[in-house]
Scaffold this active site. Structure first.
Site, mmCIF file in Angstrom:
data_model
loop_
_atom_site.group_PDB
_atom_site.id
_atom_site.type_symbol
_atom_site.label_atom_id
_atom_site.label_comp_id
_atom_site.label_asym_id
_atom_site.label_seq_id
_atom_site.Cartn_x
_atom_site.Cartn_y
_atom_site.Cartn_z
ATOM 1 N N ASP A 51 0.842 -1.204 0.000
ATOM 2 C CA ASP A 51 0.000 0.000 0.000
ATOM 3 C C ASP A 51 0.875 1.251 0.000
ATOM 4 O OD1 ASP A 51 0.870 -0.103 2.614
ATOM 5 O OD2 ASP A 51 -1.131 -0.084 3.523
ATOM 6 N N SER A 52 2.205 1.068 0.015
ATOM 7 C CA SER A 52 3.135 2.169 -0.254
ATOM 8 C C SER A 52 2.806 2.814 -1.601
ATOM 9 C CB SER A 52 4.577 1.662 -0.261
ATOM 10 O OG SER A 52 4.699 0.543 -1.125
ATOM 11 N N ASP A 90 -0.995 -6.268 -0.066
ATOM 12 C CA ASP A 90 -1.379 -5.635 1.202
ATOM 13 C C ASP A 90 -2.887 -5.538 1.357
ATOM 14 O OD1 ASP A 90 0.742 -4.963 2.842
ATOM 15 O OD2 ASP A 90 1.178 -3.097 1.787
ATOM 16 N N LYS A 118 -1.007 -9.383 3.226
ATOM 17 C CA LYS A 118 -0.209 -8.852 4.335
ATOM 18 C C LYS A 118 -1.094 -7.976 5.225
ATOM 19 C CE LYS A 118 3.354 -5.838 3.721
ATOM 20 N NZ LYS A 118 2.927 -4.626 4.451
ATOM 21 N N GLU A 120 -1.026 -5.542 8.783
ATOM 22 C CA GLU A 120 -0.210 -4.816 9.758
ATOM 23 C C GLU A 120 -0.753 -5.011 11.169
ATOM 24 O OE1 GLU A 120 0.389 -0.704 8.787
ATOM 25 O OE2 GLU A 120 1.114 -1.165 6.773
ATOM 26 N N GLU A 186 9.596 -3.855 10.103
ATOM 27 C CA GLU A 186 9.991 -2.559 9.522
ATOM 28 C C GLU A 186 10.526 -1.630 10.603
ATOM 29 O OE1 GLU A 186 7.120 -0.755 6.899
ATOM 30 O OE2 GLU A 186 8.278 1.104 6.743
#
Ligand code: KIV
Length: 271
Positions: A51-52, A90, A118, A120, A186
């Site tokens: 999602d960057s 993501d 993925k 978070e 991260e």
């Protein structure tokens, strides 16, 4: 340097085997077919539709505006060309707020070609991870600096320092217990990332987490030395400058990750 049987497509069970065999995993983000093809052909093991993309493709200041439709669009473009790399997508902000929402979003991403999603964080996300894994959806967890928490963290900062270290180790064990097959770490101090890596049976993939992880990931724009318009984190290295071409950059990055020479101390947080 030899890779995953050099041309065999990656599978989820092969990731844990790689960890057991001590083989490092090479991961990059990608958002389109052209770059994904070059990364896949030159030895990248895992591709992340991060999602960057909200920041490096869409020009936002955070990942928060990214939607499931955005991730699905880029996932489909990349999935069409991959021969060997495993494709991780993501779940964007809010899409994993409940197990049911996460299942619907994951289904959409798997239908677009993703092989793993993925997520978070830990906490209430443990139920989400369990819900997906019980329904045969492989999950990659993401701990440390979780960019979707930027509002509550107050910025993009190194995580896991001091007393927070034990919390992060416990979260890592908990996400694996819940069923995660891979863990992105991260922006955490290298000694802590190495401890987490030793604590759990699934591979850790570091970004700003030191060479003690089982693999590394970079955002492709950073890896190609593009100015993202945002502050350049310490762990970013321009591999295009070293490799001379996109293919050369991928090979230089993959060789350095597999040799354990990237990240060096200059591109990591000692404490
Ligand atoms: O969105 C992303 O690109 C990521 C990487 C930074 C790991 O989550």
């Amino acid at each position: 340097m030899s890779t995953h049987a050099d041309s065999k497509p990656w599978t989820v069970p092969a990731l844990a085997e790689a960890k057991r065999d001590g083989r490092k995993l090479v991961m990059l983000t990608a958002y389109d077919a052209g770059f994904a093809r070059a990364f896949d052909a030159n030895g990248v093991d895992l591709i992340l539709i991060g999602d960057s993309l909200g920041m490096v493709v869409q020009g936002h200041d955070s990942t928060l505006p990214v939607t499931v439709a955005d991730i699905a669009y880029h996932t489909a473009a990349v999935a069409r060309v991959l021969q060997r790399a495993l494709l991780v997508a993501d779940l964007p902000f809010g899409a994993d707020a409940t197990p049911e929402r996460a299942f619907e979003a994951s289904l959409r991403l798997l239908q677009a070609g993703a092989e793993m999603v993925k997520i978070e964080g830990a906490g209430f996300k443990l139920d989400v991870i369990r819900h997906l894994v019980e329904r045969e959806i492989p999950v990659c967890s993401h701990l440390g600096l979780t960019p979707q928490s930027v509002l509550t963290l107050g910025g993009f900062k190194v995580q896991g320092r001091g007393e927070a270290a034990e919390r992060l180790r416990a979260d890592a064990r908990a996400v694996v217990e819940a069923g995660a097959s891979l863990l992105v770490l991260e922006c955490v101090p290298s000694p802590l990332a190495a401890q987490v890596t030793a604590d759990i049976p699934v591979p850790t993939i570091g970004i700003g987490a030191g060479a003690g992880c089982d693999g590394q990931v970079l955002v492709m724009h950073d890896f190609l030395g593009l100015d993202s318009g945002h502050r350049r984190p310490k762990f970013v290295k321009d591999f295009l400058a070293e490799g001379g071409s996109v293919a050369g950059a991928v090979r230089a990055y993959a060789d350095a990750v597999r040799a354990g020479t990237f990240p060096d101390a200059e591109h990591a947080y000692a404490s």
